[in-house]
Scaffold this active site. Structure first.
Site, PDB file in Angstrom:
ATOM      1  N   HIS A 180       0.874  -1.179   0.000  1.00  0.00           N
ATOM      2  CA  HIS A 180       0.000   0.000   0.000  1.00  0.00           C
ATOM      3  C   HIS A 180       0.910   1.228   0.000  1.00  0.00           C
ATOM      4  CE1 HIS A 180      -3.787  -1.891   2.111  1.00  0.00           C
ATOM      5  NE2 HIS A 180      -4.042  -1.686   0.832  1.00  0.00           N
ATOM      6  N   CYS A 274      -2.458   2.956   9.067  1.00  0.00           N
ATOM      7  CA  CYS A 274      -3.447   1.982   8.582  1.00  0.00           C
ATOM      8  C   CYS A 274      -4.691   1.972   9.460  1.00  0.00           C
ATOM      9  CB  CYS A 274      -2.865   0.573   8.564  1.00  0.00           C
ATOM     10  SG  CYS A 274      -1.489   0.361   7.454  1.00  0.00           S
TER      11      CYS A 274
HETATM   12  N1  ARG Z   1      -3.783  -7.099   6.519  1.00  0.00           N
HETATM   13  C1  ARG Z   1      -4.194  -5.901   5.870  1.00  0.00           C
HETATM   14  C2  ARG Z   1      -4.093  -6.080   4.366  1.00  0.00           C
HETATM   15  O1  ARG Z   1      -3.181  -6.719   3.921  1.00  0.00           O
HETATM   16  C3  ARG Z   1      -3.352  -4.731   6.297  1.00  0.00           C
HETATM   17  C4  ARG Z   1      -3.843  -3.424   5.778  1.00  0.00           C
HETATM   18  C5  ARG Z   1      -2.959  -2.297   6.180  1.00  0.00           C
HETATM   19  N2  ARG Z   1      -3.545  -1.049   5.847  1.00  0.00           N
HETATM   20  C6  ARG Z   1      -2.897  -0.039   5.250  1.00  0.00           C
HETATM   21  N3  ARG Z   1      -3.531   1.074   5.115  1.00  0.00           N
HETATM   22  N4  ARG Z   1      -1.701  -0.183   4.743  1.00  0.00           N
HETATM   23  O2  ARG Z   1      -4.932  -5.630   3.618  1.00  0.00           O
END
Ligand code: ARG
Length: 281
Positions: A180, A274
């Site tokens: 991300h 996150c």
């Molecule tokens: N386990 C989640 C995923 O892989 C983590 C999300 C983390 N969120 C972020 N905004 N980077 O989707």
């Protein structure tokens, strides 16, 4: 890629000012690592749910102590990643663009967040294309920086551009650990960002260099503790306490780093940012 936008530079001064924010968070009530959709996740490694809740609550109290407002969306059973509110949408000028998740395990979070945002009085717009909200769509002043490569589709970048009438800059992520945009780049104020150069394609690195010649270039060590997954109010930067090198760089630039421990949530690949969706109303 050619970017015709003017470089974002600001005089480096030590009188940074904070702006009060409104955040949305979701308690890690059903938090678990039950599947692996990023390299941080290992379902065989146990998660301490009570510890995750304590860390999340400390993060929430940190925002309140800094003078920000925090709204809380109830967690839904069966959605162990719902704690990562940043992925719940993108809210700009009172309009909420919904998330449409890349993985089926998180699909139901899209409508859950959109329902809450509409009930809160925001105009809700259902996305047509795959996007994971502020995980990949980061607002810097009038710009939206948009990540792609692992989750959010470029077609969603076009959708955001049309919806908000703002310039949207596509950035390609190349390292699966930084799946991300908000794991590889932190927005510090309306003109300043920090990022990990090697998380981006060569073309996107060039774009970032042109747009943000004053950016803080993060080191691998700080990114590896999700230090870039940070939340700034323009002065205070809430980030993983373990990211000590990045914190020192922030101090040199007049920001005030505020360390938090979100190590339990990191087992799912998420940090402070996150867990936080900014409501720009
Ligand atoms: N386990 C989640 C995923 O892989 C983590 C999300 C983390 N969120 C972020 N905004 N980077 O989707």
């Amino acid at each position: 890629m050619t970017v015709t936008l003017a470089p974002h530079t600001a005089p480096d001064h030590h009188g940074r000012t904070s702006r009060p924010r409104r955040y949305l968070m979701c308690p890690p009530e059903h938090f678990a690592v039950e599947y692996a959709i990023n390299p941080w996740m290992d379902p065989a490694r146990p998660v301490d749910a009570a510890r995750a809740m304590r860390q999340w609550d400390a993060l929430r109290r940190t925002y309140l102590d800094l003078g920000h407002a925090v709204e809380v969306i109830p967690a839904e059973p069966g959605l162990p990643d719902m704690v990562f509110a940043a992925n719940g949408g993108l809210v700009v000028d009172g309009t909420a663009y919904s998330a449409r998740f890349a993985h089926p395990q998180r699909a139901a979070e899209g409508p859950a967040y959109l329902g809450w945002l509409r009930a809160a009085g925001l105009r809700g717009v259902e996305a047509e294309h795959v996007n994971e909200g502020e995980g990949d769509l980061l607002v810097v002043g009038d710009l939206v920086l948009a990540g792609t490569g692992f989750r959010t589709a470029v077609a969603a970048h076009d959708e955001v551009r049309a919806l908000f009438g703002r310039p949207v800059v596509t950035l390609e992520l190349v390292d699966p650990h930084y799946y991300h945009l908000d794991t590889a780049l932190a927005v510090l104020d309306d003109t300043t960002v920090a990022y990990l150069p090697e998380a981006f394609s060569a073309a996107s690195r060039e774009t970032l260099r042109e747009l943000f010649p004053d950016a803080i270039l993060a080191k691998a060590r700080d990114a590896a503790v999700l230090g870039l997954n940070a939340v700034s109010d323009g002065r205070h930067v809430v980030l993983a306490a373990q990211a000590t090198g990045f914190a020192a760089r922030l101090r040199e630039r007049g920001f005030v780093p505020v360390g938090v421990d979100v190590s339990e949530l990191m087992k799912a690949g998420g940090g402070a940012k996150c867990c936080t969706l900014e409501l720009r109303v």
